[in-house]
Every structure is written in structure tokens, then in C-alpha cells.
Motif scaffolding. Structure first.
Motif, mmCIF file in Angstrom:
data_model
loop_
_atom_site.group_PDB
_atom_site.id
_atom_site.type_symbol
_atom_site.label_atom_id
_atom_site.label_comp_id
_atom_site.label_asym_id
_atom_site.label_seq_id
_atom_site.Cartn_x
_atom_site.Cartn_y
_atom_site.Cartn_z
ATOM 1 N N SER A 135 -1.239 9.903 -0.479
ATOM 2 C CA SER A 135 -0.747 10.036 0.894
ATOM 3 C C SER A 135 -0.946 8.753 1.700
ATOM 4 O O SER A 135 -0.537 8.683 2.856
ATOM 5 N N GLY A 136 -1.571 7.751 1.086
ATOM 6 C CA GLY A 136 -1.781 6.480 1.770
ATOM 7 C C GLY A 136 -2.904 6.513 2.778
ATOM 8 O O GLY A 136 -3.055 5.591 3.578
ATOM 9 N N LYS A 137 -3.713 7.548 2.739
ATOM 10 C CA LYS A 137 -4.813 7.684 3.697
ATOM 11 C C LYS A 137 -6.061 6.919 3.268
ATOM 12 O O LYS A 137 -7.001 6.814 4.028
ATOM 13 N N GLU A 138 -6.039 6.401 2.045
ATOM 14 C CA GLU A 138 -7.189 5.658 1.534
ATOM 15 C C GLU A 138 -6.689 4.475 0.733
ATOM 16 O O GLU A 138 -5.716 4.583 -0.009
ATOM 17 N N THR A 139 -7.360 3.351 0.885
ATOM 18 C CA THR A 139 -7.011 2.192 0.069
ATOM 19 C C THR A 139 -7.673 2.340 -1.294
ATOM 20 O O THR A 139 -8.695 3.012 -1.440
ATOM 21 N N ILE A 140 -7.087 1.706 -2.253
ATOM 22 C CA ILE A 140 -7.540 1.860 -3.633
ATOM 23 C C ILE A 140 -8.586 0.806 -3.972
ATOM 24 O O ILE A 140 -8.459 -0.351 -3.590
ATOM 25 N N GLY A 141 -9.616 1.239 -4.665
ATOM 26 C CA GLY A 141 -10.615 0.316 -5.171
ATOM 27 C C GLY A 141 -10.134 -0.306 -6.466
ATOM 28 O O GLY A 141 -9.278 0.250 -7.164
ATOM 29 N N GLN A 179 0.838 -1.205 0.000
ATOM 30 C CA GLN A 179 0.000 0.000 0.000
ATOM 31 C C GLN A 179 0.872 1.254 0.000
ATOM 32 O O GLN A 179 0.562 2.225 -0.690
ATOM 33 N N GLU A 180 1.959 1.228 0.743
ATOM 34 C CA GLU A 180 2.883 2.366 0.762
ATOM 35 C C GLU A 180 3.550 2.538 -0.604
ATOM 36 O O GLU A 180 3.677 3.653 -1.100
ATOM 37 N N ARG A 181 3.979 1.437 -1.209
ATOM 38 C CA ARG A 181 4.594 1.507 -2.528
ATOM 39 C C ARG A 181 3.615 2.023 -3.567
ATOM 40 O O ARG A 181 3.969 2.819 -4.438
ATOM 41 N N LEU A 182 2.374 1.563 -3.480
ATOM 42 C CA LEU A 182 1.348 2.005 -4.422
ATOM 43 C C LEU A 182 1.153 3.506 -4.324
ATOM 44 O O LEU A 182 1.130 4.205 -5.333
ATOM 45 N N ALA A 183 1.046 4.017 -3.111
ATOM 46 C CA ALA A 183 0.867 5.456 -2.900
ATOM 47 C C ALA A 183 2.038 6.228 -3.507
ATOM 48 O O ALA A 183 1.841 7.218 -4.229
#
Length: 75
Positions: free
Chosen positions: A45-51, A8-12
């Protein structure tokens, strides 16, 4: 195997990096993906997960694979 939070961090980070490399504003990326600028900001910012739908749209916009977008590496 890596922790889901690592991905998730890498994605952001990758969303932000690819947006900047393509010289897209958050507003423009939001238009391309049918999202809001605020949504893009929260993803970066990593505050939301991606759909899943957004995940696919971002990969298409940036012309990368889903693996590349998330930074997946085989162990």
C-alpha cells in the motif's frame, strides 16, 4: 531523473502484482520473506518504505532483478 516517490509507488505496485501473478497470499509471501502479513500489506500500500534485506528477499522470491522489482528505467 525520476522522483524517489515514483519509484516507491512502482515498487509497491510491483510487489502486489508479482504476488498476485505468483498466486501468493500476503501470508505466504510474509512466510517466504520472514516478515508479517501486516508488513507485506504496508509495503504493497506504500505506507512503509522497504528495507534492504526485504528488498533482496523479495527479488529472490519473485526471481527478478532489483531494477525490475522497483521498475527502474534509464532515462
Amino acid at each position: 531523473m525520476q522522483d524517489i516517490n515514483t519509484y516507491q509507488e512502482r515498487l509497491a505496485k510491483n510487489i502486489r502484482r508479482l504476488r498476485i501473478e505468483n498466486k501468493y497470499s500476503q501470508e505466504y509471501l510474509a512466510e517466504l520473506t520472514d516478515r508479517t502479513r501486516e508488513h507485506i500489506n504496508r509495503l504493497e500500500s506504500g505506507k512503509e518504505t522497504i528495507g534492504f534485506t526485504t528488498f533482496i528477499k523479495l527479488a529472490q522470491v519473485f526471481n527478478v532483478s532489483l531494477d525490475e522489482l522497483v521498475g527502474f528505467e534509464k532515462d
